[in-house]
Design a protein around this motif. Structure first.
Motif, PDB file in Angstrom:
ATOM      1  N   GLU A 103       0.852  -1.194   0.000  1.00 11.19           N
ATOM      2  CA  GLU A 103       0.000   0.000   0.000  1.00 11.19           C
ATOM      3  C   GLU A 103       0.883   1.236   0.000  1.00 11.19           C
ATOM      4  O   GLU A 103       1.866   1.304   0.722  1.00 11.19           O
ATOM      5  N   ILE A 104       0.507   2.210  -0.807  1.00  7.06           N
ATOM      6  CA  ILE A 104       1.270   3.447  -0.928  1.00  7.06           C
ATOM      7  C   ILE A 104       0.370   4.600  -0.521  1.00  7.06           C
ATOM      8  O   ILE A 104      -0.761   4.716  -1.000  1.00  7.06           O
ATOM      9  N   TYR A 105       0.889   5.452   0.358  1.00  8.39           N
ATOM     10  CA  TYR A 105       0.134   6.611   0.818  1.00  8.39           C
ATOM     11  C   TYR A 105       0.866   7.869   0.376  1.00  8.39           C
ATOM     12  O   TYR A 105       2.072   7.989   0.530  1.00  8.39           O
ATOM     13  N   ILE A 106       0.094   8.816  -0.153  1.00  5.96           N
ATOM     14  CA  ILE A 106       0.643  10.092  -0.601  1.00  5.96           C
ATOM     15  C   ILE A 106      -0.172  11.191   0.053  1.00  5.96           C
ATOM     16  O   ILE A 106      -1.407  11.170   0.018  1.00  5.96           O
ATOM     17  N   ASP A 119       4.809  14.200  -9.791  1.00  2.00           N
ATOM     18  CA  ASP A 119       6.150  13.803  -9.342  1.00  2.00           C
ATOM     19  C   ASP A 119       6.059  12.800  -8.199  1.00  2.00           C
ATOM     20  O   ASP A 119       6.790  11.810  -8.173  1.00  2.00           O
ATOM     21  N   MET A 120       5.164  13.057  -7.250  1.00  2.00           N
ATOM     22  CA  MET A 120       5.018  12.133  -6.111  1.00  2.00           C
ATOM     23  C   MET A 120       4.514  10.771  -6.577  1.00  2.00           C
ATOM     24  O   MET A 120       4.973   9.729  -6.086  1.00  2.00           O
ATOM     25  N   LEU A 121       3.585  10.759  -7.514  1.00  2.00           N
ATOM     26  CA  LEU A 121       3.047   9.490  -8.005  1.00  2.00           C
ATOM     27  C   LEU A 121       4.105   8.677  -8.743  1.00  2.00           C
ATOM     28  O   LEU A 121       4.177   7.453  -8.588  1.00  2.00           O
ATOM     29  N   VAL A 122       4.934   9.345  -9.536  1.00  2.00           N
ATOM     30  CA  VAL A 122       5.997   8.640 -10.262  1.00  2.00           C
ATOM     31  C   VAL A 122       7.057   8.147  -9.290  1.00  2.00           C
ATOM     32  O   VAL A 122       7.521   7.005  -9.389  1.00  2.00           O
ATOM     33  N   THR A 123       7.437   8.972  -8.340  1.00  2.00           N
ATOM     34  CA  THR A 123       8.470   8.597  -7.367  1.00  2.00           C
ATOM     35  C   THR A 123       8.039   7.405  -6.534  1.00  2.00           C
ATOM     36  O   THR A 123       8.834   6.511  -6.251  1.00  2.00           O
ATOM     37  N   SER A 124       6.779   7.366  -6.148  1.00  2.00           N
ATOM     38  CA  SER A 124       6.297   6.268  -5.316  1.00  2.00           C
ATOM     39  C   SER A 124       5.997   5.012  -6.130  1.00  2.00           C
ATOM     40  O   SER A 124       5.774   3.948  -5.566  1.00  2.00           O
ATOM     41  N   GLY A 125       5.955   5.115  -7.444  1.00  2.00           N
ATOM     42  CA  GLY A 125       5.751   3.945  -8.286  1.00  2.00           C
ATOM     43  C   GLY A 125       4.297   3.654  -8.603  1.00  2.00           C
ATOM     44  O   GLY A 125       3.971   2.581  -9.103  1.00  2.00           O
ATOM     45  N   VAL A 126       3.409   4.587  -8.338  1.00  2.00           N
ATOM     46  CA  VAL A 126       1.991   4.377  -8.634  1.00  2.00           C
ATOM     47  C   VAL A 126       1.761   4.457 -10.141  1.00  2.00           C
ATOM     48  O   VAL A 126       1.035   3.642 -10.705  1.00  2.00           O
ATOM     49  N   ILE A 127       2.373   5.454 -10.799  1.00  2.00           N
ATOM     50  CA  ILE A 127       2.260   5.577 -12.251  1.00  2.00           C
ATOM     51  C   ILE A 127       3.674   5.567 -12.835  1.00  2.00           C
ATOM     52  O   ILE A 127       4.648   5.838 -12.137  1.00  2.00           O
ATOM     53  N   ALA A 128       3.748   5.261 -14.115  1.00  2.00           N
ATOM     54  CA  ALA A 128       5.058   5.195 -14.757  1.00  2.00           C
ATOM     55  C   ALA A 128       5.365   6.461 -15.553  1.00  2.00           C
ATOM     56  O   ALA A 128       6.517   6.826 -15.709  1.00  2.00           O
ATOM     57  N   ALA A 132       1.904  11.645 -19.222  1.00  2.00           N
ATOM     58  CA  ALA A 132       0.580  11.132 -19.576  1.00  2.00           C
ATOM     59  C   ALA A 132      -0.438  11.561 -18.521  1.00  2.00           C
ATOM     60  O   ALA A 132      -1.571  11.950 -18.846  1.00  2.00           O
ATOM     61  N   PHE A 133      -0.046  11.512 -17.264  1.00  2.00           N
ATOM     62  CA  PHE A 133      -0.918  11.939 -16.168  1.00  2.00           C
ATOM     63  C   PHE A 133      -1.269  13.418 -16.302  1.00  2.00           C
ATOM     64  O   PHE A 133      -2.448  13.807 -16.220  1.00  2.00           O
ATOM     65  N   LEU A 134      -0.247  14.261 -16.535  1.00  2.00           N
ATOM     66  CA  LEU A 134      -0.489  15.706 -16.640  1.00  2.00           C
ATOM     67  C   LEU A 134      -1.335  16.039 -17.859  1.00  2.00           C
ATOM     68  O   LEU A 134      -2.223  16.896 -17.792  1.00  2.00           O
ATOM     69  N   THR A 135      -1.093  15.354 -18.973  1.00  2.00           N
ATOM     70  CA  THR A 135      -1.871  15.597 -20.188  1.00  2.00           C
ATOM     71  C   THR A 135      -3.333  15.231 -19.976  1.00  2.00           C
ATOM     72  O   THR A 135      -4.238  15.980 -20.366  1.00  2.00           O
ATOM     73  N   GLU A 136      -3.578  14.108 -19.355  1.00  2.00           N
ATOM     74  CA  GLU A 136      -4.957  13.663 -19.122  1.00  2.00           C
ATOM     75  C   GLU A 136      -5.678  14.593 -18.147  1.00  2.00           C
ATOM     76  O   GLU A 136      -6.854  14.909 -18.329  1.00  2.00           O
TER      77      GLU A 136
END
Length: 169
Positions: A103-106, A119-128, A132-136
């Protein structure tokens, strides 16, 4: 008095030059009193004096510059890797990935921007992929709807799941 200004300058400079010449003559006439004789120094004394201003090495001591030191370190690292590879048995089968159960908490603080959340999501490994996240987020107009607080994720997520969790929709 102002008419004799150049005369007074000449007299003053002449007196100073005369005093300097007299002092020079007295110094040359009695060299023993003005400068003490220098005693010859032995090797230890010379080394001690030189250590105050320089790095002193013995003639037999090896001194390396940075590139030589880096090459030597790389050689030693390669030798150690080869020793470990030769001594190490075949790798055991890998266990099930722990990331799927992790489980990952941000924590999203008030005033944080979407790129920092990415940046936090990529660093924690939730998204790659942050882009793509920012564009969406930009395409859907969700940049101002980021949920403040603690976000919980269980393992890697799809982009849709992350967008729903981040915006609370």
């Amino acid at each position: 008095m102002l008419k004799n200004k150049s005369l007074l300058y000449g007299l003053g400079i002449g007196l100073m030059a005369g005093a300097l010449l007299l002092e020079l003559m007295n110094t040359v006439a009695n060299p023993q009193t003005s400068m003490p004789a220098a005693d010859p120094l032995d090797k230890a004394q010379v080394k001690e004096l030189a250590l105050q201003y320089f790095k002193v090495y013995e003639k037999e001591e090896a001194v390396y510059d940075q590139t030589q030191l880096d090459q030597t370190v790389q050689q030693k690292v390669e030798e150690e890797r080869q020793k470990l590879a030769a001594a190490q048995p075949a790798p055991a089968p890998a266990p099930a990935p722990a990331d799927a159960l992790k489980e990952i908490y941000i924590y999203v603080a008030p005033g944080i921007v979407v790129s920092q959340v990415g940046d936090m999501l990529v660093t924690s490994g939730v998204i790659a992929d942050k882009n793509a996240f920012l564009t969406e987020m930009n395409n859907r107009g969700l940049n101002e709807k980021v949920k403040i607080g603690v976000l919980a994720f269980k393992g890697p997520q799809t982009l849709e799941q992350v967008l729903a969790a981040v915006t609370g929709q």
